[in-house]
Design a protein around this motif. Structure first.
Motif, PDB file in Angstrom:
ATOM      1  N   LEU A  23       0.837  -1.206   0.000  1.00 26.86           N
ATOM      2  CA  LEU A  23       0.000   0.000   0.000  1.00 26.86           C
ATOM      3  C   LEU A  23       0.865   1.247   0.000  1.00 26.86           C
ATOM      4  O   LEU A  23       2.032   1.215   0.419  1.00 26.86           O
ATOM      5  CB  LEU A  23      -0.941   0.044   1.211  1.00 26.86           C
ATOM      6  CG  LEU A  23      -0.372   0.455   2.560  1.00 26.86           C
ATOM      7  CD1 LEU A  23      -1.492   0.872   3.492  1.00 26.86           C
ATOM      8  CD2 LEU A  23       0.411  -0.660   3.180  1.00 26.86           C
ATOM      9  N   ILE A  80       0.135   5.556   0.753  1.00 28.79           N
ATOM     10  CA  ILE A  80      -0.610   6.816   0.893  1.00 28.79           C
ATOM     11  C   ILE A  80       0.330   7.867   0.289  1.00 28.79           C
ATOM     12  O   ILE A  80       1.430   8.086   0.801  1.00 28.79           O
ATOM     13  CB  ILE A  80      -0.875   7.142   2.401  1.00 28.79           C
ATOM     14  CG1 ILE A  80      -1.535   5.974   3.134  1.00 28.79           C
ATOM     15  CG2 ILE A  80      -1.651   8.442   2.554  1.00 28.79           C
ATOM     16  CD1 ILE A  80      -2.959   5.695   2.800  1.00 28.79           C
ATOM     17  N   ASN A 113       0.255   9.322   8.994  1.00 27.40           N
ATOM     18  CA  ASN A 113       0.046   9.456  10.452  1.00 27.40           C
ATOM     19  C   ASN A 113      -1.339   9.943  10.840  1.00 27.40           C
ATOM     20  O   ASN A 113      -1.514  10.541  11.898  1.00 27.40           O
ATOM     21  CB  ASN A 113       1.083  10.423  11.056  1.00 27.40           C
ATOM     22  CG  ASN A 113       2.310   9.678  11.503  1.00 27.40           C
ATOM     23  OD1 ASN A 113       2.214   8.566  12.033  1.00 27.40           O
ATOM     24  ND2 ASN A 113       3.464  10.262  11.273  1.00 27.40           N
ATOM     25  N   GLY A 173      -3.989   7.719  10.428  1.00 28.85           N
ATOM     26  CA  GLY A 173      -4.762   6.494  10.618  1.00 28.85           C
ATOM     27  C   GLY A 173      -5.275   5.859   9.335  1.00 28.85           C
ATOM     28  O   GLY A 173      -5.911   4.803   9.373  1.00 28.85           O
ATOM     29  N   GLY A 219      -3.500   4.518   6.770  1.00 25.50           N
ATOM     30  CA  GLY A 219      -2.770   3.296   6.415  1.00 25.50           C
ATOM     31  C   GLY A 219      -3.241   2.103   7.242  1.00 25.50           C
ATOM     32  O   GLY A 219      -3.470   1.009   6.691  1.00 25.50           O
ATOM     33  N   SER A 220      -3.414   2.296   8.546  1.00 28.22           N
ATOM     34  CA  SER A 220      -3.872   1.190   9.409  1.00 28.22           C
ATOM     35  C   SER A 220      -5.248   0.709   8.959  1.00 28.22           C
ATOM     36  O   SER A 220      -5.526  -0.497   8.934  1.00 28.22           O
ATOM     37  CB  SER A 220      -3.971   1.652  10.862  1.00 28.22           C
ATOM     38  OG  SER A 220      -2.741   2.167  11.295  1.00 28.22           O
ATOM     39  N   ASN A 228      11.775   1.763   7.436  1.00 27.45           N
ATOM     40  CA  ASN A 228      10.377   2.225   7.364  1.00 27.45           C
ATOM     41  C   ASN A 228       9.653   1.891   8.676  1.00 27.45           C
ATOM     42  O   ASN A 228       8.773   1.027   8.748  1.00 27.45           O
ATOM     43  CB  ASN A 228       9.675   1.593   6.166  1.00 27.45           C
ATOM     44  CG  ASN A 228       8.412   2.340   5.781  1.00 27.45           C
ATOM     45  OD1 ASN A 228       7.916   3.164   6.547  1.00 27.45           O
ATOM     46  ND2 ASN A 228       7.873   2.037   4.603  1.00 27.45           N
ATOM     47  N   ARG A 285       7.537   3.455  10.596  1.00 31.03           N
ATOM     48  CA  ARG A 285       6.087   3.672  10.736  1.00 31.03           C
ATOM     49  C   ARG A 285       5.334   2.466  10.181  1.00 31.03           C
ATOM     50  O   ARG A 285       4.399   1.957  10.799  1.00 31.03           O
ATOM     51  CB  ARG A 285       5.672   4.947  10.002  1.00 31.03           C
ATOM     52  CG  ARG A 285       4.191   5.241  10.142  1.00 31.03           C
ATOM     53  CD  ARG A 285       3.834   6.627   9.656  1.00 31.03           C
ATOM     54  NE  ARG A 285       4.403   6.885   8.345  1.00 31.03           N
ATOM     55  CZ  ARG A 285       5.120   7.955   8.022  1.00 31.03           C
ATOM     56  NH1 ARG A 285       5.356   8.872   8.909  1.00 31.03           N
ATOM     57  NH2 ARG A 285       5.595   8.103   6.808  1.00 31.03           N
ATOM     58  N   HIS A 289       5.674  -0.545  12.419  1.00 31.14           N
ATOM     59  CA  HIS A 289       4.835  -0.381  13.613  1.00 31.14           C
ATOM     60  C   HIS A 289       3.391  -0.827  13.334  1.00 31.14           C
ATOM     61  O   HIS A 289       2.803  -1.579  14.117  1.00 31.14           O
ATOM     62  CB  HIS A 289       4.866   1.080  14.072  1.00 31.14           C
ATOM     63  CG  HIS A 289       3.927   1.380  15.193  1.00 31.14           C
ATOM     64  ND1 HIS A 289       4.262   1.141  16.511  1.00 31.14           N
ATOM     65  CD2 HIS A 289       2.658   1.859  15.208  1.00 31.14           C
ATOM     66  CE1 HIS A 289       3.238   1.471  17.281  1.00 31.14           C
ATOM     67  NE2 HIS A 289       2.253   1.917  16.516  1.00 31.14           N
ATOM     68  N   LYS A 331       1.470  -4.126  14.848  1.00 28.87           N
ATOM     69  CA  LYS A 331       0.250  -3.873  15.640  1.00 28.87           C
ATOM     70  C   LYS A 331      -0.911  -4.742  15.157  1.00 28.87           C
ATOM     71  O   LYS A 331      -1.757  -5.177  15.931  1.00 28.87           O
ATOM     72  CB  LYS A 331      -0.116  -2.387  15.526  1.00 28.87           C
ATOM     73  CG  LYS A 331      -0.862  -1.860  16.717  1.00 28.87           C
ATOM     74  CD  LYS A 331      -0.999  -0.358  16.704  1.00 28.87           C
ATOM     75  CE  LYS A 331      -1.973   0.076  15.622  1.00 28.87           C
ATOM     76  NZ  LYS A 331      -2.273   1.527  15.660  1.00 28.87           N
TER      77      LYS A 331
END
Ligand SMILES: CC(C)(COP(=O)(O)OP(=O)(O)OC[C@H]1O[C@@H](n2cnc3c(N)ncnc32)[C@H](O)[C@@H]1OP(=O)(O)O)[C@@H](O)C(=O)NCCC(=O)NCCS
Length: 186
Positions: free
Chosen positions: A102, A104, A111, A113, A115-116, A143, A145, A148, A152
Motif C-alpha cells: 500500500l 498513501i 500518520n 490512521g 494506512g492502518s 520504514n 512507521r 509499527h 500492531k
C-alpha cells in the motif's frame, strides 16, 4: 445467510473506502506519486511518468479480470479525496497465500490512521473474501512507521533479505513479514 447479509463491506473502513482504480485517477496519482518522502518508504525513488502510470491502471484492470492480482484506489471516506493505492498480488492458490502492499501518496496524509485502516480492509478482504490462509509483505528496515502498523495488526518478521536494498549510499535489509488467518483479529 442472515449473518452474511448483516456484515459490512470489506472495502469500507472507518476512515477510508477502497474502490477500483479508474482511468480518471491518473492526474491524482501523478500529483504526489513522485514525492520523495513517500516513495522512499517503498524503496524506489526513480520518478515515474504518466505513461508508466497509465500502464499500471491498465494492469489493475487486466489482473483483476484474470484474478492474478487485485489493486484498489484508496479514498478518504468523508471527503472522497484520492489518497493512494493498495493491492494484493502474487497469489499461490494451492497454499492460499498472497502478498500485499500500500501507499498513501501525500506525506501530509501520513500518520492520520489511513494506512492502518487500509491494512485492516485488505486483511479482511484477503482472509474472508479471497479465502487466503497467509498474507505476506516486504518492508525496508528504515520504514519504522510501516513496521509499527504491521506489528500492531499481528504481522511477524519471518526473515530478512540482508542488505538487499541500497539507497543514499547505504545498504538496508528488506524484512519479510507474514500473518496467518488464525492470527488475524478484525
Ligand atoms: C507506511 C504507511 C502505509 C503508514 O500509513 P499511515 O496512514 O501513515 O499510518 P497510520 O496513521 O495508520 O499509523 C501510523 C502509526 O505509526 C506510528 N509511527 C509514526 N512514525 C513512527 C516511527 N518513526 N516509528 C514507529 N512508529 C511510528 C504512529 O504513532 C502510529 O501508531 P499508532 O497507530 O499506534 O498510534 C504510509 O505512511 C505510507 O503510505 N507511506 C509511504 C509508502 C510506504 O512506506 N508504504 C509501505 C511500504 S512497506
Amino acid at each position: 445467510m442472515e449473518d452474511v447479509l448483516s456484515k459490512k463491506s470489506p472495502f469500507i473502513g472507518e476512515k477510508i473506502r477502497l474502490r477500483a482504480v479508474e482511468k480518471s485517477d491518473l492526474d491524482d496519482i501523478m500529483k504526489y506519486w513522485n514525492v520523495y518522502e513517500s516513495r522512499v518508504g517503498l524503496g524506489t525513488i526513480i520518478p515515474m511518468s504518466s505513461m508508466m502510470e497509465e500502464d499500471f491502471i491498465k494492469h489493475t484492470h487486466e489482473s483483476a479480470k484474470s484474478q492474478k492480482a487485485y489493486y484498489f484506489a484508496i479514498e478518504n471516506k468523508e471527503t472522497n479525496e484520492f489518497l493512494g493505492t493498495c493491492g494484493m498480488e502474487d497469489f499461490d492458490w494451492t497454499a492460499r497465500s498472497g502478498v500485499l502492499g500500500l501507499s498513501i501518496h501525500n506525506p501530509e496524509n501520513h500518520n492520520k490512521g489511513f494506512g492502518s485502516d487500509v491494512m485492516k480492509c485488505l486483511l479482511n478482504f484477503g482472509f474472508n473474501f479471497l479465502n487466503l490462509n497467509r498474507i505476506e509483505l516486504c518492508v525496508i528496515e528504515y520504514n519504522k512507521r510501516a513496521i509499527h502498523i504491521y506489528e500492531k495488526l499481528g504481522f511477524k518478521e519471518v526473515g530478512r533479505k540482508r542488505e538487499a536494498h541500497f539507497l543514499q549510499g547505504t545498504y538496508n535489509d528488506i524484512i519479510v513479514m507474514d500473518i496467518l488467518k488464525r492470527e488475524f483479529d478484525l
